[in-house]
Design a protein around this motif. Structure first.
Motif, PDB file in Angstrom:
ATOM      1  N   TYR A 162       0.838  -1.195   0.000  1.00  0.00           N
ATOM      2  CA  TYR A 162       0.000   0.000   0.000  1.00  0.00           C
ATOM      3  C   TYR A 162       0.878   1.251   0.000  1.00  0.00           C
ATOM      4  CZ  TYR A 162      -3.692  -3.264   1.221  1.00  0.00           C
ATOM      5  OH  TYR A 162      -4.574  -4.309   1.216  1.00  0.00           O
ATOM      6  N   LYS A 163       0.352   2.318  -0.564  1.00  0.00           N
ATOM      7  CA  LYS A 163       1.094   3.571  -0.680  1.00  0.00           C
ATOM      8  C   LYS A 163       0.501   4.687   0.168  1.00  0.00           C
ATOM      9  CE  LYS A 163       3.649   1.569  -3.727  1.00  0.00           C
ATOM     10  NZ  LYS A 163       4.757   0.831  -3.187  1.00  0.00           N
ATOM     11  N   TYR A 164      -0.318   4.324   1.146  1.00  0.00           N
ATOM     12  CA  TYR A 164      -0.901   5.320   2.032  1.00  0.00           C
ATOM     13  C   TYR A 164       0.142   5.824   3.017  1.00  0.00           C
ATOM     14  CZ  TYR A 164      -5.441   3.704   0.382  1.00  0.00           C
ATOM     15  OH  TYR A 164      -6.513   3.388  -0.406  1.00  0.00           O
ATOM     16  N   GLU A 165      -0.007   7.085   3.413  1.00  0.00           N
ATOM     17  CA  GLU A 165       0.854   7.621   4.451  1.00  0.00           C
ATOM     18  C   GLU A 165       0.510   6.925   5.766  1.00  0.00           C
ATOM     19  OE1 GLU A 165       2.335  11.869   6.107  1.00  0.00           O
ATOM     20  OE2 GLU A 165       0.201  11.706   5.679  1.00  0.00           O
ATOM     21  N   VAL A 166       1.536   6.603   6.544  1.00  0.00           N
ATOM     22  CA  VAL A 166       1.368   5.949   7.832  1.00  0.00           C
ATOM     23  C   VAL A 166       2.061   6.806   8.890  1.00  0.00           C
ATOM     24  CG1 VAL A 166       1.930   3.910   9.227  1.00  0.00           C
ATOM     25  CG2 VAL A 166       1.277   3.652   6.815  1.00  0.00           C
ATOM     26  N   ILE A 167       1.368   7.051   9.977  1.00  0.00           N
ATOM     27  CA  ILE A 167       1.946   7.773  11.107  1.00  0.00           C
ATOM     28  C   ILE A 167       2.115   6.768  12.245  1.00  0.00           C
ATOM     29  CG2 ILE A 167       1.589   9.607  12.794  1.00  0.00           C
ATOM     30  CD1 ILE A 167      -0.143  10.997  10.625  1.00  0.00           C
ATOM     31  N   ILE A 202     -12.984   3.716  -2.070  1.00  0.00           N
ATOM     32  CA  ILE A 202     -11.665   3.469  -1.491  1.00  0.00           C
ATOM     33  C   ILE A 202     -10.780   4.655  -1.894  1.00  0.00           C
ATOM     34  CG2 ILE A 202      -9.702   1.888  -1.350  1.00  0.00           C
ATOM     35  CD1 ILE A 202     -12.475   0.666  -0.539  1.00  0.00           C
ATOM     36  N   PRO A 203     -10.286   5.428  -0.933  1.00  0.00           N
ATOM     37  CA  PRO A 203      -9.441   6.572  -1.279  1.00  0.00           C
ATOM     38  C   PRO A 203      -8.183   6.152  -2.037  1.00  0.00           C
ATOM     39  CG  PRO A 203     -10.099   6.673   1.020  1.00  0.00           C
ATOM     40  CD  PRO A 203     -10.499   5.323   0.505  1.00  0.00           C
ATOM     41  N   ILE A 204      -7.832   6.942  -3.025  1.00  0.00           N
ATOM     42  CA  ILE A 204      -6.576   6.733  -3.755  1.00  0.00           C
ATOM     43  C   ILE A 204      -5.461   7.328  -2.899  1.00  0.00           C
ATOM     44  CG2 ILE A 204      -5.272   7.351  -5.824  1.00  0.00           C
ATOM     45  CD1 ILE A 204      -8.001   7.449  -7.275  1.00  0.00           C
ATOM     46  N   PRO A 205      -4.367   6.577  -2.679  1.00  0.00           N
ATOM     47  CA  PRO A 205      -3.280   7.111  -1.851  1.00  0.00           C
ATOM     48  C   PRO A 205      -2.739   8.419  -2.432  1.00  0.00           C
ATOM     49  CG  PRO A 205      -2.950   4.781  -2.272  1.00  0.00           C
ATOM     50  CD  PRO A 205      -4.086   5.220  -3.146  1.00  0.00           C
ATOM     51  N   LYS A 206      -2.567   9.406  -1.555  1.00  0.00           N
ATOM     52  CA  LYS A 206      -2.049  10.705  -1.979  1.00  0.00           C
ATOM     53  C   LYS A 206      -0.617  10.929  -1.538  1.00  0.00           C
ATOM     54  CE  LYS A 206      -6.482  12.956  -2.236  1.00  0.00           C
ATOM     55  NZ  LYS A 206      -7.624  12.613  -1.480  1.00  0.00           N
ATOM     56  N   GLY A 207      -0.059  10.004  -0.772  1.00  0.00           N
ATOM     57  CA  GLY A 207       1.286  10.210  -0.265  1.00  0.00           C
ATOM     58  C   GLY A 207       1.265  11.110   0.955  1.00  0.00           C
ATOM     59  N   GLU A 261      -1.296   4.714  12.322  1.00  0.00           N
ATOM     60  CA  GLU A 261      -2.568   5.182  11.791  1.00  0.00           C
ATOM     61  C   GLU A 261      -2.407   5.536  10.316  1.00  0.00           C
ATOM     62  OE1 GLU A 261      -3.732   8.549  14.136  1.00  0.00           O
ATOM     63  OE2 GLU A 261      -4.160   7.322  15.893  1.00  0.00           O
ATOM     64  N   VAL A 262      -3.493   5.362   9.565  1.00  0.00           N
ATOM     65  CA  VAL A 262      -3.540   5.745   8.150  1.00  0.00           C
ATOM     66  C   VAL A 262      -4.561   6.877   8.050  1.00  0.00           C
ATOM     67  CG1 VAL A 262      -3.971   4.971   5.788  1.00  0.00           C
ATOM     68  CG2 VAL A 262      -3.024   3.376   7.467  1.00  0.00           C
ATOM     69  N   PRO A 263      -4.099   8.138   8.003  1.00  0.00           N
ATOM     70  CA  PRO A 263      -5.034   9.269   8.000  1.00  0.00           C
ATOM     71  C   PRO A 263      -6.060   9.245   6.861  1.00  0.00           C
ATOM     72  CG  PRO A 263      -2.797  10.025   8.387  1.00  0.00           C
ATOM     73  CD  PRO A 263      -2.716   8.568   8.020  1.00  0.00           C
ATOM     74  N   GLU A 264      -5.695   8.694   5.717  1.00  0.00           N
ATOM     75  CA  GLU A 264      -6.604   8.675   4.568  1.00  0.00           C
ATOM     76  C   GLU A 264      -7.719   7.640   4.693  1.00  0.00           C
ATOM     77  OE1 GLU A 264      -4.496   9.495   0.602  1.00  0.00           O
ATOM     78  OE2 GLU A 264      -2.909   8.770   1.943  1.00  0.00           O
ATOM     79  N   LEU A 265      -7.571   6.719   5.647  1.00  0.00           N
ATOM     80  CA  LEU A 265      -8.582   5.683   5.871  1.00  0.00           C
ATOM     81  C   LEU A 265      -9.119   5.872   7.289  1.00  0.00           C
ATOM     82  CD1 LEU A 265      -6.676   2.592   4.374  1.00  0.00           C
ATOM     83  CD2 LEU A 265      -8.209   4.191   3.201  1.00  0.00           C
ATOM     84  N   PRO A 266     -10.188   6.629   7.461  1.00  0.00           N
ATOM     85  CA  PRO A 266     -10.692   6.947   8.795  1.00  0.00           C
ATOM     86  C   PRO A 266     -10.887   5.718   9.681  1.00  0.00           C
ATOM     87  CG  PRO A 266     -11.895   8.176   7.130  1.00  0.00           C
ATOM     88  CD  PRO A 266     -11.021   7.188   6.397  1.00  0.00           C
ATOM     89  N   GLY A 267     -10.313   5.794  10.880  1.00  0.00           N
ATOM     90  CA  GLY A 267     -10.446   4.706  11.841  1.00  0.00           C
ATOM     91  C   GLY A 267      -9.487   3.556  11.618  1.00  0.00           C
TER      92      GLY A 267
END
Length: 71
Positions: free
Chosen positions: A4-9, A61-66, A22-28
């Motif tokens: 996956y290319k989602y930002e991870v905190i 499904i949100p597209i990863p924005k980086g 947490e993945v901010p682009e995927l709530p919860g």
């Protein structure tokens, strides 16, 4: 490496005594683990489940924005 290319905190939680990711682009969408490696592995599973649930409910499904501006 994540597929996956989602930002991870990732941060340490004293309350949980674990790392939290947490993945901010995927709530919860969040996971915990005792190490960075464990929390990222757990997060892969949670992202899979988040996407499967969203698809089953007909939600987009949100597209990863980086990297995000607020992170």
């Amino acid at each position: 490496m994540s597929r996956y290319k989602y930002e991870v905190i990732i941060y340490w939680s004293d309350e949980d005594e674990a790392f939290i990711a947490e993945v901010p682009e995927l709530p919860g969408c969040a996971a915990d683990g005792e190490t960075h490696e464990e929390v990222l592995s757990n997060l892969e599973t949670i992202i899979d489940e988040w996407i499967e649930t969203a698809q089953a409910l007909g939600r987009p499904i949100p597209i990863p924005k980086g990297r995000l501006m607020f992170a």
